[in-house]
Design an enzyme around this catalytic site. Structure first.
Site, PDB file in Angstrom:
ATOM      1  N   ASP A  40       7.957  68.511  24.393  1.00 13.00           N
ATOM      2  CA  ASP A  40       8.215  68.859  25.742  1.00 13.00           C
ATOM      3  C   ASP A  40       6.883  69.494  26.340  1.00 13.00           C
ATOM      4  OD1 ASP A  40      11.337  69.898  26.654  1.00 13.00           O
ATOM      5  OD2 ASP A  40       9.274  70.762  27.832  1.00 13.00           O
ATOM      6  N   TYR A 157      14.399  61.609  43.811  1.00 11.40           N
ATOM      7  CA  TYR A 157      15.173  61.387  42.405  1.00 11.40           C
ATOM      8  C   TYR A 157      15.816  60.297  42.136  1.00 11.40           C
ATOM      9  CZ  TYR A 157      17.824  63.258  38.530  1.00 11.40           C
ATOM     10  OH  TYR A 157      18.493  63.504  37.247  1.00 11.40           O
ATOM     11  N   LYS A 161      15.350  57.371  39.496  1.00 11.66           N
ATOM     12  CA  LYS A 161      16.268  57.050  38.371  1.00 11.66           C
ATOM     13  C   LYS A 161      16.688  55.464  38.546  1.00 11.66           C
ATOM     14  CE  LYS A 161      16.313  60.843  36.106  1.00 11.66           C
ATOM     15  NZ  LYS A 161      15.755  61.057  34.699  1.00 11.66           N
TER      16      LYS A 161
HETATM   17  N1  LIG Z   1      21.827  67.868  33.807  1.00 11.12           N
HETATM   18  C1  LIG Z   1      22.174  66.733  34.811  1.00 11.12           C
HETATM   19  O1  LIG Z   1      23.304  66.800  35.573  1.00 11.12           O
HETATM   20  C2  LIG Z   1      21.760  65.303  34.611  1.00 11.12           C
HETATM   21  C3  LIG Z   1      22.447  64.201  35.126  1.00 11.12           C
HETATM   22  C4  LIG Z   1      21.633  63.117  35.241  1.00 11.12           C
HETATM   23  C5  LIG Z   1      20.469  62.878  34.151  1.00 11.12           C
HETATM   24  N2  LIG Z   1      19.874  64.168  33.815  1.00 11.12           N
HETATM   25  C6  LIG Z   1      18.619  63.530  33.294  1.00 11.12           C
HETATM   26  O2  LIG Z   1      18.855  64.151  31.828  1.00 11.12           O
HETATM   27  C7  LIG Z   1      17.444  64.242  31.354  1.00 11.12           C
HETATM   28  C8  LIG Z   1      17.396  65.640  30.764  1.00 11.12           C
HETATM   29  O3  LIG Z   1      17.654  66.761  31.560  1.00 11.12           O
HETATM   30  P1  LIG Z   1      18.662  68.115  31.275  1.00 11.12           P
HETATM   31  O4  LIG Z   1      19.786  67.868  32.165  1.00 11.12           O
HETATM   32  O5  LIG Z   1      18.715  68.184  29.762  1.00 11.12           O
HETATM   33  O6  LIG Z   1      17.732  69.016  31.867  1.00 11.12           O
HETATM   34  P2  LIG Z   1      16.559  70.236  31.138  1.00 11.12           P
HETATM   35  O7  LIG Z   1      16.013  70.791  32.324  1.00 11.12           O
HETATM   36  O8  LIG Z   1      17.587  71.199  30.385  1.00 11.12           O
HETATM   37  O9  LIG Z   1      15.641  69.490  30.330  1.00 11.12           O
HETATM   38  C9  LIG Z   1      14.521  68.679  30.693  1.00 11.12           C
HETATM   39  C10 LIG Z   1      13.533  69.058  29.744  1.00 11.12           C
HETATM   40  O10 LIG Z   1      12.403  67.955  30.162  1.00 11.12           O
HETATM   41  C11 LIG Z   1      11.409  68.869  29.963  1.00 11.12           C
HETATM   42  N3  LIG Z   1      10.231  68.143  30.903  1.00 11.12           N
HETATM   43  C12 LIG Z   1      10.016  68.393  32.302  1.00 11.12           C
HETATM   44  N4  LIG Z   1       8.811  67.623  32.604  1.00 11.12           N
HETATM   45  C13 LIG Z   1       8.199  67.208  31.600  1.00 11.12           C
HETATM   46  C14 LIG Z   1       7.177  66.555  31.407  1.00 11.12           C
HETATM   47  N5  LIG Z   1       6.361  66.213  32.341  1.00 11.12           N
HETATM   48  N6  LIG Z   1       6.903  65.981  30.292  1.00 11.12           N
HETATM   49  C15 LIG Z   1       7.694  66.584  29.165  1.00 11.12           C
HETATM   50  N7  LIG Z   1       8.747  67.137  29.122  1.00 11.12           N
HETATM   51  C16 LIG Z   1       9.273  67.535  30.547  1.00 11.12           C
HETATM   52  C17 LIG Z   1      11.641  70.253  30.442  1.00 11.12           C
HETATM   53  O11 LIG Z   1      10.683  71.335  30.066  1.00 11.12           O
HETATM   54  C18 LIG Z   1      12.827  70.544  29.828  1.00 11.12           C
HETATM   55  O12 LIG Z   1      12.615  70.858  28.612  1.00 11.12           O
HETATM   56  C19 LIG Z   1      16.392  64.305  32.498  1.00 11.12           C
HETATM   57  O13 LIG Z   1      15.975  63.083  32.533  1.00 11.12           O
HETATM   58  C20 LIG Z   1      17.504  64.253  33.831  1.00 11.12           C
HETATM   59  O14 LIG Z   1      16.909  63.770  34.983  1.00 11.12           O
HETATM   60  C21 LIG Z   1      20.324  65.208  33.764  1.00 11.12           C
END
Ligand SMILES: NC(=O)c1ccc[n+]([C@@H]2O[C@H](COP(=O)([O-])OP(=O)(O)OC[C@H]3O[C@@H](n4cnc5c(N)ncnc54)[C@H](O)[C@@H]3O)[C@@H](O)[C@H]2O)c1
Length: 257
Positions: A40, A157, A161
């Site tokens: 991370d 975004y 995506k």
């Molecule tokens: N939560 C939602 O509603 C949702 C919906 C669709 C897609 N997503 C996608 O799911 C994935 C995970 O997100 P989440 O919901 O668990 O969010 P989250 O914020 O809990 O986790 C994301 C993690 O990615 C890390 N991160 C951010 N930038 C980074 C970088 N440059 N290099 C390495 N790590 C990095 C952050 O520190 C964090 O620990 C993401 O790609 C997000 O776009 C989330």
């Protein structure tokens, strides 16, 4: 253990594992026998996750990685090969959400940030993961419902995506003959820190946020992290050997409208 969920001996790399889906998936794969390479940009956060999982007897290495940097992505793959002798599973999960605003207010800097992290992070990941997967491997990219359709107020975004979907499908058709399958999941809003945190939920009230964002969903609620991670496990299952190039909506039926 049911063979469909038995990951014994598999080496699994997960980015963005300090929080949300990545953290939970690491625990699920690890307790089912996978050896983990978790990372991370939040070095302290992923170290903490690593310590907690090691205490449960899970074999892993945890380290800092900024997925927007190719050298960091390559280093994660090198670490998997050096520590565990190869790579079987890669989950390109790290991602960020932008502040919400209209398309005309979206800046070039926001667009650059989204593409640097959410698009190049997946590209750099696959570029180095694929050669390390000797005869067979599975890659799961985390896209979004915003990668399948319009997402008002998050132009950058949605564009990023959609690009993840394009990368996923292209890699899937290009590398299938080498035994590597590539799929993506496309979740609707899910209650991880990305959604419940300040950026999307400045009022701090999760119930109100869920009522507001969930009003357009057939199930009238948002996703729970475990619901998404369960599907991630299913797509990575050793029994799932013919799915390739798919973009799996996990959305409570939103895309069925
Ligand atoms: N939560 C939602 O509603 C949702 C919906 C669709 C897609 N997503 C996608 O799911 C994935 C995970 O997100 P989440 O919901 O668990 O969010 P989250 O914020 O809990 O986790 C994301 C993690 O990615 C890390 N991160 C951010 N930038 C980074 C970088 N440059 N290099 C390495 N790590 C990095 C952050 O520190 C964090 O620990 C993401 O790609 C997000 O776009 C989330």
């Amino acid at each position: 253990m049911d063979s469909l969920l038995d990951f014994t001996g598999k080496v699994a790399l997960i980015t963005g594992a300090a929080s949300g889906f990545g953290e939970l998936l690491a625990a699920e794969l690890g307790t089912r026998g996978a050896k983990l390479v978790i990372s991370d940009i939040n070095a302290e956060g992923v170290a903490k996750v690593g310590e907690a999982l090691k205490a449960k007897g899970i074999e892993l290495v945890a380290s800092a990685c900024d997925v927007s940097k190719e050298s960091d992505c390559q280093a994660q793959v090198d670490l998997a090969v050096k520590t565990f002798g190869g790579l079987d599973i890669a989950v390109n999960n790290a991602g960020i959400a932008p502040a919400q605003m209209s398309l005309v207010d979206t800046t070039e800097a926001m667009m650059d940030q989204q593409f640097n992290v959410n698009v190049k992070g997946v590209f750099f990941g696959m570029k180095h993961q694929i050669p390390a997967m000797q005869e067979a491997g599975i890659i799961l990219n985390v896209a979004s419902m915003a990668g399948l359709g319009g997402a008002p107020k998050v132009t950058s975004y949605a564009a990023a995506k959609h690009a993840v979907v394009g990368l996923t499908k292209t890699a899937a058709v290009e590398y299938a003959r080498k035994g590597i399958r590539v799929n993506a999941i496309c979740p609707f809003f899910t209650l991880t820190p990305m959604v419940t945190g300040n950026n999307m939920n400045p009022g701090g009230n999760v119930e109100e946020l869920e009522a507001f964002l969930g009003r357009g969903s057939p199930m009238k609620r948002l996703g729970r992290p475990q619901e998404i991670v369960n599907v991630m496990l299913m797509t990575l299952s050793p029994g799932n050997t013919y799915m390739n190039g798919q973009t799996i909506a996990i959305d409570g039926g939103v895309s069925a409208f």
